[in-house]
Design a protein around this motif. Sequence first.
Motif: not given
Lengths: 352, 1075
Positions: B774-799
């Motif tokens: 989102s920023l060019p490498s000439t900006f000279g700084a990295e973007l900070p961490y933001e709450n942007i990614n997401s994951q989903n998981s699924r599964g089951f258990e049997i006893v």
Amino acid sequence: MNKIFKITIIMLLTAAFMGCEDLLDREPLDIISDEAVWSDPDLILGNLLGMYDKAPTRRDFHGGFPWGGAWDDGNAEGAHEPGFYTTYSDEARAGYNWVGSINNNLNGLDRSNNELSYWNYDLIRDCNVLITRIDNGNLDDAKREQFKGEARFIRALVYFELVKRYGGVPLITVVQDQTTPLDELYPERNKEKEIYDFIIDECNDIAGYLPDRNQVGRADKYTALALLSRAALYAGSIAKYGTVQLDGLLGIDANPDTYFQKSLDASNTIVSEGGYALYERYDDKAENYRQLFLDDNNAEVILSGHSMVFPKGIASIILMYCRVMALVGGRMCNRRSIWSMRMIMSMVATGL
Amino acid sequence: MSIVEAFNFIESKTDLKINYDEKDIDTNLRIISAGGKSTVEKLLLNISEVSNLRFRQVNLSINVLKNHSSFDSQLLEVVIDGLTISGKVTSIVDGEGLPGVNVLIKDTGQGTVTDIDGNYVLEVPSEEAILVFSSVGYVKEEVRVGDQTMINIALVEDIQALSEIVVVGYGTQQKVNVTGSIASLKGKEITEVPTSNIANSLTGRMAGVVVMNRSGEPGRDGADIAIRGFGKPLTLVDGVEADFTRLDPNDIENISVLKDASAAIYGARAGNGVILVTTKRGSSGKPTIRLTGGYGLQGSTIYPEYVNYAEYMELTNDYNPGSYSSEEIEAYRSGDKESYDWYDATFRKTAPIMRTNVNVNGGTESTKYFISYGFLNQESVLRSNDTNFKQHNVRSNLNIELSKAFEVRLDMAFRNENSTYPNASMENIMTHVAFANPRYATVYPDASKPSHNGYSLVGPNYLSSQSLTGYRDYQYKNTSVNAAINYKAPFLEGLTGRAFLNYMYDDTRQKNWRKDYNFYDYDAGTDIYSERTGVSKDGITLNEYFWRNHQTTAQFSINYEQEFGKHSVKSLLMNEIIEMGSFNNRAGRQSFTNSAVDQIFASSAETQFTEGSAWQDARVSYIGRFNYEYDQRYLFEFTFRNDASPRFHKDYRWGFFPSFLAGWRVSEESFMKNQNLIQHLKLRLSYGESGYDAYDNMYFNYISGYRYGPAQIVDGKAIPTVETTGLANEQATWERMTIYNAGVDVDFTDRILWAELDVFYRYRDGMLGQRSLSLPSTFGAELPYENINSQNSRGFEIVLGHDNRLDNGLSYNISGNFSYARAKWDHFDEAQFADEDNKERYQLSGQWVNRYFGYKSLGLFTSQEEIDAYWVDQDGDNGNGINHNIMPGDVKYFDYNGDSLINELDKHPIGKSNIPEIFFGVSAGLEWKGFDFSMLWQGASGFNVAFSAEAQQPFYNNATPLNIFMDRWTPENNDANARFPRTVGADGSDNNYKASTFWLQDASYLRLKNVTLGYTVPTSLSSRVRLQSVRVYITGQNLVTFTGVDPYDPETPTSGRGWDYPQQRTAMMGAIISF
């Protein structure tokens, strides 16, 4: 007794619900706030010196050491591997056959490894931040101007390393932020000439007010002139021998002699007014060359960086000592600018 | 006179026994005694009048019943009838009488309870009556009276009893009423497991709890626990965030694992699930002293073997023909000349492990104590035996009842862990084992002269000795104090309050002492030893480290619990405050002139070095839970937690995490009453929101400022520098996880078959990440961490389980748990892929998280013709002709995209990560006349390992090959599916060692995790020597493993080089004596 307990509990509960949010105003113990930095002269100096630490010195280009830092708890073997530059130039080779540098030695430079790349706009940004924010910093005027000049010197040094590698690059002299308009965020590349001119003008300007002598390890008038002289020499050579390509992104369409004159003038000033001279202490040329790097602050050294955690001679810390910033004055062009880390180390280890 | 007093009065004056439920009696009511003589009948009617109670007398037993409607006019009912049955109820485990067992006549509600010795007397109406014996923690038994007048019965302990109490977040619940997905384990199930780290004792015992042991090094042999394959869970000991893995297992009452919305009450820390450990407390009665001792041996699960020198030469000749003559090889093969096994010289087969515990448990009605001391000593399989781990645990848990209303609890726990290692790290030792040339003698005739391994100038067998290289010592001390005041409001029944405070701090002192050392060459002909030159001598150095962490936890809560007819409510409100901080410092000096004194003053201050760091953190939370149950059939729970942390900006630091849980006990419905097949059936549903914030890069991400950097030298003086922390993100906040769970618990009659099924889906939102491009490498700084990614998981258990008890006294149980979980990137902020192939290959969004990329191998080339005929360029060097470097015996790769060139574009997902998707355990237990036997098989699947470097390539960096490399391709063994490609020299081969299916191993394994055989001496015998009980056992851990993974353990870190201390198997024998 019950009453006492009841009262205690009620008091505890009240205290708990009322007083605890102060805890949330805790701050990190290792981060100094922006305000604190700019209101404290020592921290402003620390900020400036941090840029010297990151400035493009030979240290940046020696390549990687397989085991990282030199100081460890004594378990790992000390790292004594030469870097890429020395192995390309056949001055040294790695002692372990799995170290990347042996392949450089055998096969030469592999462009895809990006070993010679340098793209440090982070440091340019740091310089721009200091140049901008120091105006509101708590410093006396003389110091403020001097610090600003030193930051401009480091910025020019970074641009010099960039223009040597890539020709024209985007010239950014202000602090951008995320809200900066896109056309400024994504600037066109400047022409190679513009970058060289920028370096020369900047050095010329700051040489006008930087002190004649600064602390060892910091830039002064003659350091700026040394950079000016070298940059102008490069620019003149490009103008004379190069061809202009890509609408000036590469090549300089100008009279080379103007640049050469600037280079010569600057160098002459260094020699005639600066009190600098070639290092000629030993008749034996080899010994003389060796001592050039060991004899602290001799007349040929215009700018050097040290990190003297330990006295010289302790093998494991030699790497830290060898951060000599190779802006050695005088024979800037005829001396090989790539020097052997291994050679230096062995000399220090045996000689001192 | 209160009603209870009246009952006592009647019992004392007559033979009548009055059975009542305390809940039914209003303690505030007073009966005015008429004075003088009265009859039981009058007195009871009197009570009935004021209290809404009615009475039913069967022979000599009077049952008190609640009068639910005014139509119950018969206030006194007398049934004089039936038979008198008496007997004794005992426990099958120790034969002791069981007090307080309910003995009821089926379908009547009448009955009695056993006395302190387990005896009972009961009148029954007829021979057809069926007696039901039940007690918390025991399997219910039913006996038809028939013509018996004495019925003795031994009850079987019910490990999975429904009446079991389960620890949940900030409280307990009856297992029958649990609505979340919670796995639990009693402490006594793991006290005999011969591991030194409790995490390893959990493996395979609980559904959905994935445990991977990565190293067996004493003191560092913990395991990674991942609930449902998630990240690191929150662990709490007695309600306070703490590591539980080094507790003494004898101190643990139970362990609960909260896997779904039931964890949400822990809010922002709970997203990966929560493990709750509860320690034992005292019970009233005379003191019981319990002594436990075990002694055993540990050994590596897998013992890698290196080539002997004959094989070494043979392999060398592979790539450098003629290096060694066949006579030379033959001399070593026949044994005329000796080859040396450096692994064997460095490691021994077994190492002792010992542990003991003594604890005492007892008290009076008002004061109860549990005091325990445990000791563990674990030696190492290094022959030097210079790695050693010792642990002392002391615990004292006290309950003091000050008055009816107030109880004080004071718990103190102290733990001391001492571990010592040679100065050379395990990695370092293993490197020199790997480099050891089998031609070189492991020990010289003069063993005091260290021998070197022929390549790296040192010998691992000597390097692992403290007397030669020095040491690394760790002293860890952990102190934890809990103080709690519990208050029971006298003015409102069911209202309680609690104030709880925990203070915990731990110190670690580490001391690294490195000595200088020499290795020697030995000339057998002249018997002369000469010092090796070139051994790295960094000088004698000492480094000392000190860490201190502290944590204060305060909890203030109000509880209310009440039943209103069929409605039952429970609620909890709590304020929790946690404050913590840490600092460490380190000091060292170099260049000691000799190693006589290993103290910091013994060298010059010229060479000293110091360093330090510190941090602080805090947390404030408001917590609530509300339970509502209707008629024990419909169960509802709502929890919330409002969490705040100073790591986030004021406006974004609060997070609200609610959860809803519901359960339906179908088996309590009237339509289920008329069947005998299903004893218990419950459906569960839950929804919970929680968070996760244990990221380093989340730490004060909102503040833009400066940190101290390396010092810069100006004018010869070091001046500290500061450097920017980069762009800040003021809006950074908690990552939010939403978990859905559905479950079914079912018990068929007498637990002939029982099952627990759970299905879950978890959505992680607002994962911290950096925006891409989102920023060019000439900006000279990295973007900070933001709450942007997401994951989903699924599964089951049997006893699934089956418990049974045969008529001959043999009882047995078998149960298995199986769990599966997998996660997918829902959104990962990444560049738009223009190229469809690249998109398919590299786009993370929408893809499984645990993918391993590499080439597809087509086996080995078997002839030059085959290479020439293969149209695909594998070496990418056209200048010298296609594939000019490739030879028969090299790996052939599949050209996925058909461009006749093998490059990055041909990499595809070929495997999975090193965390198993499938994890299962099967346990079986048998008990018969004091003998018990149990075993636990555990396995995992759906994960891969790909060993690298020395474990992949013979002569890597000139390392000595493992002997598995003898199975390589050779012209004689011209097999496209040979196990290893042709041997190449130390420089390796660009072609053969790429990440590919050729090297990827399916890490599935099945292992006999634990087997225990025990014998409990009958009480009749042990009581003769005044012992309460005596038990002896033998047990083994990790005894057998089935896996295709070679040459290291399947739990070894993936892409490992075999430099880790091997996983251990253990056999131990021990005894437990109580008196």
